[in-house]
Design a protein around this motif. Structure first.
Motif, PDB file in Angstrom:
ATOM      1  N   TYR A 292      26.385  46.141  30.603  1.00 28.37           N
ATOM      2  CA  TYR A 292      26.761  47.109  31.635  1.00 28.37           C
ATOM      3  C   TYR A 292      27.740  46.431  32.566  1.00 28.37           C
ATOM      4  O   TYR A 292      27.432  45.393  33.169  1.00 28.37           O
ATOM      5  N   LEU A 293      28.933  47.021  32.658  1.00 27.28           N
ATOM      6  CA  LEU A 293      30.006  46.468  33.471  1.00 27.28           C
ATOM      7  C   LEU A 293      30.336  47.421  34.605  1.00 27.28           C
ATOM      8  O   LEU A 293      30.314  48.646  34.431  1.00 27.28           O
TER       9      LEU A 293
ATOM     10  N   PHE B  77      37.243  51.968  47.707  1.00 32.01           N
ATOM     11  CA  PHE B  77      37.349  51.581  46.304  1.00 32.01           C
ATOM     12  C   PHE B  77      37.105  52.777  45.402  1.00 32.01           C
ATOM     13  O   PHE B  77      36.425  53.729  45.784  1.00 32.01           O
ATOM     14  N   LEU B  78      37.617  52.702  44.191  1.00 30.44           N
ATOM     15  CA  LEU B  78      37.152  53.532  43.091  1.00 30.44           C
ATOM     16  C   LEU B  78      36.344  52.607  42.191  1.00 30.44           C
ATOM     17  O   LEU B  78      36.789  51.495  41.879  1.00 30.44           O
ATOM     18  N   ASN B  79      35.155  53.046  41.789  1.00 29.49           N
ATOM     19  CA  ASN B  79      34.273  52.259  40.937  1.00 29.49           C
ATOM     20  C   ASN B  79      33.730  53.115  39.811  1.00 29.49           C
ATOM     21  O   ASN B  79      33.568  54.329  39.958  1.00 29.49           O
ATOM     22  N   GLN B  80      33.411  52.440  38.699  1.00 34.70           N
ATOM     23  CA  GLN B  80      32.836  53.108  37.547  1.00 34.70           C
ATOM     24  C   GLN B  80      31.987  52.103  36.772  1.00 34.70           C
ATOM     25  O   GLN B  80      32.342  50.919  36.694  1.00 34.70           O
ATOM     26  N   VAL B  81      30.883  52.564  36.199  1.00 35.22           N
ATOM     27  CA  VAL B  81      30.047  51.717  35.355  1.00 35.22           C
ATOM     28  C   VAL B  81      30.254  52.116  33.901  1.00 35.22           C
ATOM     29  O   VAL B  81      30.318  53.304  33.567  1.00 35.22           O
ATOM     30  N   LEU B  82      30.333  51.089  33.056  1.00 31.79           N
ATOM     31  CA  LEU B  82      30.516  51.277  31.620  1.00 31.79           C
ATOM     32  C   LEU B  82      29.358  50.630  30.869  1.00 31.79           C
ATOM     33  O   LEU B  82      28.962  49.509  31.196  1.00 31.79           O
ATOM     34  N   ALA B  83      28.842  51.311  29.858  1.00 32.99           N
ATOM     35  CA  ALA B  83      27.866  50.730  28.941  1.00 32.99           C
ATOM     36  C   ALA B  83      28.626  50.380  27.670  1.00 32.99           C
ATOM     37  O   ALA B  83      29.237  51.244  27.037  1.00 32.99           O
TER      38      ALA B  83
ATOM     39  N   ASP C 229      39.941  37.041  32.310  1.00 36.47           N
ATOM     40  CA  ASP C 229      41.305  37.054  31.783  1.00 36.47           C
ATOM     41  C   ASP C 229      41.944  38.429  31.954  1.00 36.47           C
ATOM     42  O   ASP C 229      43.119  38.527  32.329  1.00 36.47           O
ATOM     43  N   ILE C 230      41.178  39.486  31.718  1.00 40.11           N
ATOM     44  CA  ILE C 230      41.698  40.846  31.920  1.00 40.11           C
ATOM     45  C   ILE C 230      42.109  41.026  33.378  1.00 40.11           C
ATOM     46  O   ILE C 230      43.197  41.535  33.679  1.00 40.11           O
ATOM     47  N   GLU C 231      41.236  40.611  34.302  1.00 42.05           N
ATOM     48  CA  GLU C 231      41.567  40.708  35.735  1.00 42.05           C
ATOM     49  C   GLU C 231      42.867  39.969  36.044  1.00 42.05           C
ATOM     50  O   GLU C 231      43.749  40.495  36.729  1.00 42.05           O
ATOM     51  N   CYS C 232      42.983  38.756  35.544  1.00 41.74           N
ATOM     52  CA  CYS C 232      44.167  37.938  35.793  1.00 41.74           C
ATOM     53  C   CYS C 232      45.423  38.604  35.234  1.00 41.74           C
ATOM     54  O   CYS C 232      46.449  38.701  35.923  1.00 41.74           O
ATOM     55  N   ARG C 233      45.362  39.078  34.005  1.00 47.13           N
ATOM     56  CA  ARG C 233      46.510  39.727  33.370  1.00 47.13           C
ATOM     57  C   ARG C 233      46.910  41.014  34.086  1.00 47.13           C
ATOM     58  O   ARG C 233      48.069  41.414  34.042  1.00 47.13           O
ATOM     59  N   MET C 234      45.944  41.662  34.731  1.00 45.21           N
ATOM     60  CA  MET C 234      46.233  42.884  35.470  1.00 45.21           C
ATOM     61  C   MET C 234      46.740  42.602  36.884  1.00 45.21           C
ATOM     62  O   MET C 234      47.068  43.518  37.617  1.00 45.21           O
ATOM     63  N   GLY C 235      46.788  41.319  37.264  1.00 42.00           N
ATOM     64  CA  GLY C 235      47.351  40.955  38.561  1.00 42.00           C
ATOM     65  C   GLY C 235      46.357  40.651  39.647  1.00 42.00           C
ATOM     66  O   GLY C 235      46.728  40.541  40.820  1.00 42.00           O
ATOM     67  N   ARG C 236      45.097  40.467  39.296  1.00 45.16           N
ATOM     68  CA  ARG C 236      44.095  40.133  40.316  1.00 45.16           C
ATOM     69  C   ARG C 236      44.357  38.748  40.874  1.00 45.16           C
ATOM     70  O   ARG C 236      44.516  37.782  40.133  1.00 45.16           O
TER      71      ARG C 236
ATOM     72  N   ILE D  69      41.873  44.986  40.668  1.00 49.78           N
ATOM     73  CA  ILE D  69      40.817  45.254  39.703  1.00 49.78           C
ATOM     74  C   ILE D  69      39.712  44.218  39.870  1.00 49.78           C
ATOM     75  O   ILE D  69      39.976  43.070  40.217  1.00 49.78           O
ATOM     76  N   ASP D  70      38.508  44.665  39.651  1.00 55.99           N
ATOM     77  CA  ASP D  70      37.346  43.780  39.660  1.00 55.99           C
ATOM     78  C   ASP D  70      36.464  44.250  38.517  1.00 55.99           C
ATOM     79  O   ASP D  70      36.234  45.452  38.351  1.00 55.99           O
ATOM     80  N   ILE D  71      36.003  43.317  37.697  1.00 57.47           N
ATOM     81  CA  ILE D  71      35.114  43.643  36.583  1.00 57.47           C
ATOM     82  C   ILE D  71      33.912  42.711  36.681  1.00 57.47           C
ATOM     83  O   ILE D  71      34.077  41.491  36.649  1.00 57.47           O
ATOM     84  N   ASP D  72      32.744  43.292  36.836  1.00 55.59           N
ATOM     85  CA  ASP D  72      31.516  42.506  36.970  1.00 55.59           C
ATOM     86  C   ASP D  72      30.540  42.855  35.856  1.00 55.59           C
ATOM     87  O   ASP D  72      30.398  44.028  35.489  1.00 55.59           O
ATOM     88  N   ILE D  73      29.844  41.839  35.349  1.00 56.47           N
ATOM     89  CA  ILE D  73      28.732  42.072  34.432  1.00 56.47           C
ATOM     90  C   ILE D  73      27.503  42.350  35.296  1.00 56.47           C
ATOM     91  O   ILE D  73      27.091  41.500  36.082  1.00 56.47           O
TER      92      ILE D  73
END
Length: 159
Positions: free
Chosen positions: A5-6, A53-59, A75-82, A93-97
């Motif tokens: 769950y992200l 913020f806009l937030n969403q959870v993904l399974a 790496d995704i965050e970095c490539r997207m410019g975080r 962008i922020d992606i958390d487990i």
């Protein structure tokens, strides 16, 4: 197959586009997205004087282990410019487990369940939308129960 769950979110730039790009990259590099919550507009938590913020959870179903997923999402965050300038600051962008199966992981660079999962409505509300009866592996309470008991009073609006 691991169930991950992200939480994805951001409060800079074209936030909806950033969420869509993150979802595409997660699908390509982490695994198949089985469930997506609605998108939620949420007040900033921690450092409150910034845009919402806009937030969403993904399974996500993934063959990868938690540490591998962590490397990929960073790496995704970095490539997207975080750019990590300040804790809880504005970000593209922020992606958390949030959760990984029912595992409890306590490593220096990775804490699962996410350390603040049960204290933040911007995480609990979208998670409760898709898996209300899932039980937090440490607290032994359902996600819906944690949301109902939450002391977080910052506004969270389902879009």
């Amino acid at each position: 197959m691991n169930k991950v769950y992200l939480l994805i979110g951001g409060n800079m730039g074209d936030m909806a586009a950033s969420l869509a790009i993150a979802k595409k990259e997660i699908t390509k590099r982490v695994g198949r997205i089985n469930l997506s919550s609605s998108i939620y507009k949420t007040a900033a938590w921690g450092l409150e004087n910034q845009p919402d913020f806009l937030n969403q959870v993904l399974a996500v179903d993934s063959d990868l282990q938690a540490q591998e997923i962590l490397k990929i999402i960073l790496d995704i965050e970095c490539r997207m410019g975080r750019i990590r300038e300040m804790k809880n600051g504005p970000r593209l962008i922020d992606i958390d487990i949030l959760l990984f199966n029912e595992d409890i992981i306590d490593e220096e660079n990775l804490k699962i369940p996410h350390s603040f999962l049960h204290r933040r409505n911007f995480t609990l509300a979208p998670l409760a939308e898709i898996v209300p009866n899932m039980v937090h592996p440490v607290l032994k309470k359902s996600i819906m129960q944690l949301l109902q008991e939450s002391q977080d009073r910052l506004p969270v609006q389902r879009l």
